[in-house]
Motif scaffolding. Structure first.
Motif, short mmCIF file in Angstrom:
data_model
loop_
_atom_site.label_atom_id
_atom_site.label_comp_id
_atom_site.label_asym_id
_atom_site.label_seq_id
_atom_site.Cartn_x
_atom_site.Cartn_y
_atom_site.Cartn_z
N LEU A 87 0.86 -1.18 0.00
CA LEU A 87 0.00 0.00 0.00
C LEU A 87 0.89 1.23 0.00
O LEU A 87 1.78 1.36 0.84
CB LEU A 87 -0.91 0.02 1.23
N ILE A 88 0.66 2.13 -0.94
CA ILE A 88 1.46 3.33 -1.04
C ILE A 88 0.54 4.53 -0.85
O ILE A 88 -0.40 4.72 -1.64
CB ILE A 88 2.16 3.42 -2.41
N SER A 89 0.80 5.32 0.19
CA SER A 89 0.02 6.54 0.38
C SER A 89 0.76 7.69 -0.30
O SER A 89 1.99 7.78 -0.25
CB SER A 89 -0.19 6.82 1.86
N ILE A 90 0.00 8.55 -0.96
CA ILE A 90 0.58 9.60 -1.78
C ILE A 90 0.01 10.95 -1.35
O ILE A 90 -1.21 11.11 -1.27
CB ILE A 90 0.26 9.36 -3.27
N ARG A 91 0.91 11.89 -1.07
CA ARG A 91 0.51 13.27 -0.83
C ARG A 91 0.84 14.09 -2.07
O ARG A 91 1.91 13.94 -2.67
CB ARG A 91 1.26 13.86 0.37
N GLY A 153 5.00 13.61 -1.76
CA GLY A 153 5.66 12.59 -0.97
C GLY A 153 4.90 11.29 -0.99
O GLY A 153 3.71 11.26 -1.31
N THR A 154 5.59 10.20 -0.68
CA THR A 154 4.95 8.88 -0.63
C THR A 154 5.38 8.15 0.63
O THR A 154 6.42 8.45 1.22
CB THR A 154 5.32 8.02 -1.85
N SER A 155 4.55 7.20 1.00
CA SER A 155 4.88 6.34 2.13
C SER A 155 4.41 4.93 1.80
O SER A 155 3.24 4.73 1.46
CB SER A 155 4.19 6.87 3.39
N THR A 156 5.32 3.97 1.86
CA THR A 156 5.03 2.62 1.40
C THR A 156 4.96 1.65 2.57
O THR A 156 5.81 1.69 3.46
CB THR A 156 6.10 2.15 0.40
N ALA A 157 3.95 0.80 2.55
CA ALA A 157 3.83 -0.26 3.55
C ALA A 157 3.62 -1.58 2.83
O ALA A 157 2.67 -1.73 2.05
CB ALA A 157 2.67 0.02 4.50
N THR B 120 2.34 -4.15 7.16
CA THR B 120 3.50 -3.89 8.00
C THR B 120 3.47 -2.45 8.50
O THR B 120 2.74 -1.62 7.98
CB THR B 120 4.80 -4.11 7.22
N GLY B 121 4.25 -2.18 9.53
CA GLY B 121 4.36 -0.81 10.00
C GLY B 121 3.67 -0.60 11.33
O GLY B 121 3.45 -1.55 12.09
#
Lengths: 172, 172
Positions: A87-91, A153-157, B120-121
DNA sequence: CCTCCTTCGCGAATGATCTTCGATTCTATT
DNA sequence: AATAGAATCGAAGATCATTCGCGAAGGAGG
């Protein structure tokens, strides 16, 4: 075309075979087809206690009204070389929020993308991706997301597991 | 010799029907069935350039190997009284992480749950839900999630939109 | 090189399923 | 009660799924 047909076609409402409301039989049909789209029409008809031709007409009506949007095979991602999910959250940049639809369409074009969540809150998008390995995941984020000018920015889980239970059930 | 033979010979990969690897024909079949599970077998065979009986055997093999996991109708959630979708992230108590599978099964039983991400996380689960309205969403969080002893906390984000592009992707 | 053996592809036949059609029944309205 | 519109039904015909025997291609071992 006769008079009654032209009257129906000229009316602004949806050209439903029946009203917009679903009855218990419709809900049963939907639940059965969500569980197994290959279920034969006569089996559905038997389960619903109606004639096969009637059942067929109801299913076609559900399709024409857009309630059934399609039928899809569920393919194991790992079997087609996509063993890693994330899952990648994107701003997005504030000024880029005018063209949200454009960016959403860009995401939909990426082969790895399995689902796009357009979400409220501090983030803008959350995308569900399936890739071959961690190298491909890094490559996806670096070359397809971070380089985009809209992306702030991105944040990957990484996902351990993803389950889709029976899909959408009519409210019960 | 025919077209299909030359195509198979030109591809480098193994062409096992029983084996674990997929050839180009298998991938084409999977892509077509992902897009439309109702596509007739003979139409798939024609698109792949193989006989209908051969195509049928390949599809059955894909099913028996678990590569095709099933066929499901795609139903519009809004049409069945679930016009509001949300993502709920769930943190579990540290001592409850031994029974993750049990909690996952509990989530899968909830009618509103469309997808479960085991992630995860800092969070443990992210669930995708579809409910009739905001009252039902609050009720779901309060009565089905927060009350569970395993749950340490939840965070809910309403969805503006959810798109699953895998169904309309033309090519890789 | 030859033969056996396995795997895969093919066409034809058969059984099941889909789809349409006219007639009947139901329901709401006048 | 009479009417019109909608939903249902059974039956027919078209389409499709599934099975079967046969043959070709590719290896393994003699």
């Amino acid at each position: 075309m006769n008079i009654s047909e032209s009257l129906r076609n000229s009316s602004a409402g949806p050209k439903n075979l029946r009203g917009a409301e679903l009855d218990d039989t419709d809900r049963l049909i939907l639940r059965l087809l969500q569980d197994d789209a290959k279920l034969p029409n006569n089996a559905i008809a038997a389960a619903a206690g109606i004639a096969a031709s009637t059942c067929h007409a109801r299913i076609r009506s559900l399709q024409e009204r857009g309630i059934i949007r399609g039928y899809h095979a569920d393919v194991d991602p790992a079997a087609v070389g996509r063993g890693l999910q994330a899952l990648i959250s994107i701003r997005l940049q504030a000024h880029a929020r005018a063209n949200l639809t454009r960016f959403e369409e860009y995401l939909a074009e990426l082969p790895a993308v399995e689902g796009i969540f357009f979400v409220t809150g501090d983030r803008d998008f959350l995308i569900h991706v399936a890739v071959p390995d961690s190298a491909a995941l890094r490559e996806l984020v670096a070359s397809n997301l971070s380089v985009r000018p809209e992306v702030a920015g991105t944040s990957t889980a990484v996902l351990f597991d993803y389950v889709r239970p029976g899909t959408v059930r009519p409210e019960d």
